[in-house]
Write an enzyme that holds these catalytic residues in place. Structure first.
Site, PDB file in Angstrom:
ATOM      1  N   LYS B  69       0.836  -1.194   0.000  1.00 49.35           N
ATOM      2  CA  LYS B  69       0.000   0.000   0.000  1.00 49.35           C
ATOM      3  C   LYS B  69       0.877   1.252   0.000  1.00 49.35           C
ATOM      4  CE  LYS B  69      -1.216   2.579   3.111  1.00 49.35           C
ATOM      5  NZ  LYS B  69      -2.365   2.625   3.979  1.00 49.35           N
ATOM      6  N   ALA B 225      -1.399  11.109  14.688  1.00 47.36           N
ATOM      7  CA  ALA B 225       0.062  11.063  14.739  1.00 47.36           C
ATOM      8  C   ALA B 225       0.549   9.704  14.252  1.00 47.36           C
ATOM      9  CB  ALA B 225       0.546  11.338  16.155  1.00 47.36           C
TER      10      ALA B 225
END
Lengths: 317, 317
Positions: B69, B225
């Protein structure tokens, strides 16, 4: 934006081998000049059937694009009439992150850019007068290495070593190698005795070439060992070498035949020169005909970037 | 073999959100059971314009496929009317290394699988009775997090925090969020006082939520994050938490808000539970309504594997 889809047949038809060599040479120079950003290497390994997948990515600073390259090797594929190697390259915009093009080269471009690196190593490191080219290995890469050497040497005599007589026969019959006068052998001695430009391009996991066999005035390009576990050269060969060259010092510390020699403290990384620095004339290459030189290449993303860019440029719609 | 090409419009049309949540939950369980092989993470960063590219890859053992990916984020894109996020997924055969399908989802599947992970965190960790959902952030992911929560809670009241009134207004008007009664605020206090299920989904590089503001009985899912430099939670919050959960202990040691808390020795990795172990009932989740729980997710390739597989299965030709 829909990315441009480029298939292998178009790529093969349009690829200019001499241009590729020139651009990859420029790429090595860019790398050594610090102009290239490389992503950490990533890979997957498979046990049953045995295979691996390598992901390389990077970009040239201030360029328009970045490139991700995926290369797979599944070594039992030939038993079901499929090539071992496969893969693709992805070209993205460095300005927006959009996918610009998918190069479905099925591993072809990785083969070509690796062969081009072998030609570049020979151009800068082989003795001026090549008596005979020695090729160790019979696979696609072993064939392409010979094919690409025609751009950098006039020598047309080659001896090919392999373990399988059938594969050797097939190698010698390759029509795209018909410019060469190809002998085959099962004895490594014939290579080391007669050839002063030797290329190893196998998937071997143990040394094939040994220190005592290497004669003065020989250049060796080692291409096959590109991940931990793979090996083609007896690490002691590096002790005997006058010139040791890599495509990337950073990568050679971890991968390839050099990594063994460094781990065994046979040589230190400080004795190793990057091919880019030789191309840039910042470091000497071969300075006399009697030296032994080794180029140990593990393959770097700048090669993929350069070949993907040239393919895209030639086929851009 | 030519790979199947699947475009975003087909993917969007065929994706079943509830199925995705179920499969990603299964994926987390597979990971914690040791059934998943993940490649080392790889990434590239860009300065001008600012952007990043993350590459994740992996496979389920004894499966047919492996997945790579690529996700890009270019944060100035909205100024030229392009979405920040982009990317694609590649599905390969685990038997031959051949490329089977290219999912040109333009980052959509990464958004969806991340939203699904948020829903799974809430399912296992949020208090039984949700008074109000707090969303920190106004971007696509902040929107999708809310959208996916409808599958795991009956609560339809939400407060959204952002810095930009225009973006807050746009958020509240999203037609696909019309099931929710959405209030917006510029004051973080309103979130921490009224909401006991809080999701942070920003690209912040400094803490947005602080220890003293967090009330007992709150669950926080921190999604934004996902690489060094990005931060949403005051590391001290982790000291106050009764339950700390991650998607991958290995990754949380290096990335995300947890990495800061671990580096500052506020907590140790041994206090952290993987969501997969909670799903598998090997570790407890929330055991009473007064606990403070945190799920800090950085995103793992098993989510990409699972979503790519379900998309391919539904669109296979």
């Amino acid at each position: 934006m829909k990315p441009q889809l480029i298939y292998k047949n178009e790529i093969v038809k349009n690829l200019k081998e001499k241009t590729v060599i020139k651009l990859i040479e420029e790429g090595f120079a860019l790398l050594s000049r610090g102009e290239v950003v490389l992503a950490p290497l990533s890979s997957l390994n498979f046990l049953k059937p045995p295979g691996d997948c390598h992901i390389k990515a990077g970009y040239i600073k201030h360029d328009d694009v970045f490139v991700i390259k995926v290369a797979t090797g599944f070594y039992d594929n030939p038993t079901i009439n499929l090539p071992s190697g496969n893969g693709l390259m992805l070209l993205f915009s460095q300005k927006t992150g959009e996918l610009i093009a998918i190069l479905m080269d099925e591993g072809y471009l990785t083969d070509i850019r690796t062969a081009a690196a072998g030609a570049i190593a020979a151009k800068y490191l082989a003795p001026k007068k090549i008596s005979c080219i020695g090729i160790i290995g019979t696979g696609t890469q072993a064939q392409l290495q010979l094919k690409f050497l025609k751009y950098v040497t006039d020598c047309r005599d080659a001896i090919v070593w392999g373990r399988d007589p059938l594969k050797l026969e097939k190698y010698a019959e390759q029509s795209y190698l018909k410019d060469f006068n190809i002998q085959t052998t099962l004895n490594m001695d014939e290579i080391t005795r007669s050839c002063n430009l030797i290329v190893t391009a196998t998937v071997s996991r143990s040394a094939l070439l040994f220190e005592k066999e290497i004669l003065p005035g020989t250049h060796i390009t080692a291409i096959g060992a590109d991940e931990p576990g793979k090996q083609e050269l007896d690490p002691a060969i590096f002790r005997k070498a006058d010139i040791i060259v890599t495509d990337s010092k950073k990568q050679s510390a971890k991968y390839g035949d050099l990594a063994y020699a460094i781990a065994q403290k046979i040589i230190s990384l400080s004795k190793v020169t990057e091919i880019g620095d030789i191309i840039l004339n910042k470091k000497p290459g071969r300075t006399n005909e009697q030296q032994i030189s080794i180029a140990d290449f593990t393959g770097i993303a700048i090669q993929d970037i350069q070949i993907a860019k040239t393919v895209f440029k030639s086929l851009k719609k």
